[in-house]
Design a protein around this motif. Structure first.
Motif, PDB file in Angstrom:
ATOM      1  N   ALA A  16     -13.788 -27.128  14.334  1.00 16.71           N
ATOM      2  CA  ALA A  16     -15.215 -26.734  14.127  1.00 16.71           C
ATOM      3  C   ALA A  16     -15.324 -25.526  13.447  1.00 16.71           C
ATOM      4  N   GLY A  17     -14.529 -24.485  13.807  1.00 12.76           N
ATOM      5  CA  GLY A  17     -14.518 -23.003  12.929  1.00 12.76           C
ATOM      6  C   GLY A  17     -14.312 -23.214  11.457  1.00 12.76           C
ATOM      7  N   GLN A  18     -13.406 -23.772  10.958  1.00  9.61           N
ATOM      8  CA  GLN A  18     -12.986 -24.139   9.554  1.00  9.61           C
ATOM      9  C   GLN A  18     -14.277 -24.990   8.918  1.00  9.61           C
ATOM     10  N   LEU A  19     -14.665 -25.835   9.630  1.00 12.01           N
ATOM     11  CA  LEU A  19     -15.988 -26.481   8.860  1.00 12.01           C
ATOM     12  C   LEU A  19     -17.158 -25.803   8.778  1.00 12.01           C
ATOM     13  N   ALA A  20     -17.351 -24.992   9.860  1.00 16.82           N
ATOM     14  CA  ALA A  20     -18.528 -24.125   9.782  1.00 16.82           C
ATOM     15  C   ALA A  20     -18.426 -22.919   8.531  1.00 16.82           C
ATOM     16  N   GLN A  21     -17.188 -22.545   8.404  1.00 15.60           N
ATOM     17  CA  GLN A  21     -16.778 -21.899   7.076  1.00 15.60           C
ATOM     18  C   GLN A  21     -16.951 -22.432   6.047  1.00 15.60           C
TER      19      GLN A  21
END
Length: 190
Positions: free
Chosen positions: A81-86
């Protein structure tokens, strides 16, 4: 690592730029360190995109991002989730930075067969064809003076490329001078 940032002037801008560069470099290093690790959390990419859009819009005086007409309300895929948001944030901020003033950046998230499609598009100046193959290189800039004035570190699309690779996806960038740029990410769905 802590940097003291003054509020204004050249020193303040330089310190903020240095802080952003360090943050981006550390982010890229973390992504590269886990490039072959697979995250199996099932996520809603449309929900992540909506949250990023809300955050970005709150940080700008005008509406900077709109959902494209083909966007789905929920799109599931395995991922971090963190990487996709980034990934979404980097693409949206690039669209704002290089897009036409007053024209919003569009974000589309949709199912495409077994895959998930994310498209971030702007109506800016566009990019000459000879630059397209190099856009995801670290620190590559089409127009270095304009990019520095607009902000950015030159690592955003390199980070995007590595996040897409980690999620076993495909990244395509299409652009026409005078007509804008469209970045398409295709990822395996759940």
């Amino acid at each position: 690592l802590a940097l003291v940032v003054s509020r204004g002037g050249w020193c303040g801008r330089a310190a903020r730029r240095l802080t952003q560069l360090v943050d981006d470099w550390l982010s890229l290093s973390r992504i590269e360190a886990v490039i072959h690790a697979r995250s199996y959390d099932i996520l809603d990419l449309a929900g992540i995109a909506r949250q990023v859009v809300a955050d970005v819009n709150a940080a700008h005086d005008k509406v900077a991002v709109v959902a494209a007409p083909g966007s789905a309300s929920k799109v599931s895929l395995p991922g971090d989730a963190g990487q996709l948001a980034q990934l979404i944030r980097n693409l949206v901020e690039n669209g704002i930075r290089h897009g036409a003033a007053g024209d919003p950046v569009s974000v589309e998230v949709a199912c495409e067969g077994e895959n998930v499609r994310l498209v971030v598009a702007d109506k800016g100046a566009g990019i000459e064809p000879e630059h397209l193959p190099r856009l995801t290189e670290r620190f590559y800039r089409v127009d270095p003076s304009r990019s520095r004035d607009a902000g950015g570190t030159g690592l955003g699309l390199a980070i995007v490329k590595h996040i897409v690779a980690r999620h076993r996806g495909q990244l395509d960038i299409a652009s026409q001078p005078g007509r804008g740029t469209s970045v398409r990410v295709r990822l395996p769905g759940a």
